[in-house]
Design a protein around this motif. Structure first.
Motif, short mmCIF file in Angstrom:
data_model
loop_
_atom_site.label_atom_id
_atom_site.label_comp_id
_atom_site.label_asym_id
_atom_site.label_seq_id
_atom_site.Cartn_x
_atom_site.Cartn_y
_atom_site.Cartn_z
N LYS A 200 22.33 0.49 -15.76
CA LYS A 200 23.74 0.42 -15.11
C LYS A 200 24.13 -1.10 -15.37
O LYS A 200 23.20 -1.95 -15.21
CB LYS A 200 23.74 0.71 -13.69
N ARG A 253 37.39 8.62 -2.34
CA ARG A 253 36.55 7.40 -3.10
C ARG A 253 37.49 6.17 -3.00
O ARG A 253 36.85 5.02 -2.87
CB ARG A 253 36.33 7.91 -4.27
N VAL A 258 34.53 3.23 -2.98
CA VAL A 258 33.31 3.61 -3.50
C VAL A 258 33.11 3.71 -4.92
O VAL A 258 34.19 4.30 -5.36
CB VAL A 258 32.87 4.68 -2.83
N ASP A 261 30.16 5.84 -9.76
CA ASP A 261 28.68 6.28 -10.04
C ASP A 261 27.91 6.41 -8.52
O ASP A 261 27.52 7.34 -8.56
CB ASP A 261 27.97 5.01 -10.51
N SER A 262 28.33 5.65 -7.47
CA SER A 262 27.73 6.19 -6.16
C SER A 262 28.29 7.06 -5.62
O SER A 262 27.74 8.04 -4.96
CB SER A 262 28.07 4.78 -5.40
N TRP A 263 29.67 7.67 -5.90
CA TRP A 263 30.17 8.88 -5.36
C TRP A 263 29.58 10.10 -6.06
O TRP A 263 29.21 11.16 -5.35
CB TRP A 263 31.70 8.82 -5.66
N SER A 265 26.48 9.99 -7.26
CA SER A 265 25.03 10.21 -6.73
C SER A 265 24.87 10.95 -5.39
O SER A 265 23.75 10.99 -4.82
CB SER A 265 24.55 8.95 -6.73
N MET A 266 25.88 10.88 -4.61
CA MET A 266 26.01 11.50 -3.12
C MET A 266 25.51 12.81 -3.05
O MET A 266 25.98 13.54 -3.88
CB MET A 266 27.22 11.27 -2.61
#
Length: 300
Positions: A200, A253, A258, A261-263, A265-266
């Protein structure tokens, strides 16, 4: 005293350099010669007189009529002088350089702008600039990516993955003594190609991310963006259709700021809960923020 002498020497050096540079301020046009003298006319001569003088000299010194090498050199000089004096703009610049030889930098800049500026296609300059910037950008991306890969390869987690991949390929059983030995370089390079290293912040260099490619695809990108906004406006503002899952996810998002990538991974239940709250509406978002603050205070 020493400082004063240094200043005096510096001033003398600057004066000498400038004095040497003043001389070529007008000679950049016709070298050490005077353009008017080469054609045998005065500085007040009109365009027809300059043209007549040039044709008279060219008939005498043209290489096809006069094989003398010195005559050929002189013909090149008079041809250059005529090119300067036949054009009103360049002639005005040359007259100014004759009258103000001390303005070396200004005269030189005008000369090169007049002779080379208009000969260079703006599109070629733009393409060249984009190529240079794209090359530097790609080299920078490659350097950063290779440095990140080298750092990852030094970590124990990476080495463990290589060992696991080696065992998976050979179908062998882990041997403590063998695992302590360094892996063969060729085998390590072969196995590392099979590992998908996702780092990342330092993605693998891509041609599509270069400035030049993005500039070329700019009309397509803008057209695609306008089409997307047009479809969005028609679907949700005119027809008042309910938001699809993808569009509701995008709005949620964006409201929460957000990263994608973080979204991704949820877990799905958290996404479902956030989308059901309709956080893109101001009142719902404010209620959610207040609820999170209360939850944060309670945990403290």
């Amino acid at each position: 005293m020493a400082r004063r002498n240094a200043i005096q020497w510096f001033a003398l050096t600057v004066t000498i350099v400038l004095s040497l540079m003043v001389q070529p301020s007008f000679s950049i046009y016709c070298d050490e010669d005077n353009c008017y003298d080469l054609l045998g006319v005065t500085q007040n001569a009109n365009s027809s007189e300059i043209k007549k003088a040039y044709y008279k000299l060219s008939l005498k010194h043209h290489p096809d009529k006069n094989p003398d090498p010195e005559s050929k050199k002189f013909f090149v000089k008079i041809a250059n002088a005529y090119e300067i004096l036949k054009d009103e703009a360049t002639r005005e610049q040359y007259d100014y350089a004759l009258a103000h030889p001390e303005e070396f930098f200004y005269n030189t800049a005008r000369y090169y702008h007049a002779y080379y500026g208009h000969k260079t296609d703006t599109r070629a300059v733009l393409i060249g600039l984009l190529l240079i910037l794209s090359s530097f950008q790609y080299l920078n991306q490659c350097t950063r990516y290779n440095q990140a890969i080298d750092m990852v390869k030094k970590t124990p987690a990476y080495k463990n993955k290589l060992r696991a991949l080696e065992l998976q390929r050979t179908g062998g059983v882990a041997n403590r003594k063998k695992s302590n030995k360094p892996m063969d370089k060729n085998l390590e390079e072969e196995l590392s190609k099979e590992l998908n290293l996702d780092i990342k912040g330092t993605e693998k260099p891509s041609v599509w991310e270069l400035i030049g490619i993005r500039f070329i695809l700019l009309p397509y990108t803008l057209g695609k963006l306008l089409l997307w906004y047009g479809c969005w406006f028609w679907r949700y503002n005119v027809k008042r259709a309910p938001y699809s899952w993808e569009d509701a996810s995008y709005l949620t998002r964006r409201s929460l700021r957000v990263p994608l990538d973080s979204w991704i991974s949820m877990d799905e239940s958290t996404k479902e809960d956030l989308i059901q709250r309709r956080l893109w509406e101001k009142s719902n978002f404010e209620s959610y923020v207040a609820e999170m603050r209360k939850e944060s205070k309670r945990r403290r």
